[in-house]
Design a protein around this motif. Sequence first.
Motif, PDB file in Angstrom:
ATOM      1  N   PRO A 161      36.619  48.809  42.751  1.00 54.55           N
ATOM      2  CA  PRO A 161      35.384  48.085  43.056  1.00 54.55           C
ATOM      3  C   PRO A 161      35.158  46.859  42.162  1.00 54.55           C
ATOM      4  N   GLY A 162      35.610  46.903  40.915  1.00 54.63           N
ATOM      5  CA  GLY A 162      35.418  45.778  40.005  1.00 54.63           C
ATOM      6  C   GLY A 162      36.574  44.789  40.021  1.00 54.63           C
ATOM      7  N   GLY A 163      37.500  44.943  40.932  1.00 49.68           N
ATOM      8  CA  GLY A 163      38.688  44.091  40.999  1.00 49.68           C
ATOM      9  C   GLY A 163      39.942  44.942  40.861  1.00 49.68           C
ATOM     10  N   GLU A 164      41.066  44.304  40.874  1.00 52.81           N
ATOM     11  CA  GLU A 164      42.326  45.042  40.785  1.00 52.81           C
ATOM     12  C   GLU A 164      42.554  45.589  39.384  1.00 52.81           C
TER      13      GLU A 164
END
Length: 179
Positions: A161-164
């Motif tokens: 959810p916060g990026g890869e």
Amino acid sequence: MKGRNMTRWRDPAKDPRQEPKSNLITAEGAERLRGILDHLTRVERPRLSTKVGEAAAQGDRSENADYTYNKKELHRVLGRIRYLTKRLDEVQVIDRLPADTDRVYFGAFVTLEDDNGDELHIRIVGHDETNTDKHWISVDAPLAKALLGKGLDDEATVAAPGGEMTYIITDIRYRDPNA
């Protein structure tokens, strides 16, 4: 149209809940499901049947909360018994180690290190066995899919959810199912 029971429409082709689940399960997971089924069949169902019969003998069932509650519990237990019976017929028990234990496959205990140097210990299991407290994740989970087939010191990138997030595999272990 508005209402509390209305849900957002999802495209069935893109809905992750519609993806087929794998039918893999570890030997100990299958044994645990069989134990639950046995307990529900031999202990809970007869106990609730007796309680429903006793409550029904008291007379008017329409105002008998004990009868209503126990009947609902009995139906819940019967539904769980049906589900477990069907599920145990469908699952494929994996009761052997993979040929290459230096790679991540089903049943592996994996230690990962993220970019900050924090360690994460997980085990890849069937979706009936997932347990967040033990960090057991489903083989169908995105992180597990990213790890499958990789070896020691390989990198795995997974969408979060916060990026890869990128992880490095620092340890791979297996529990011998015959031990």
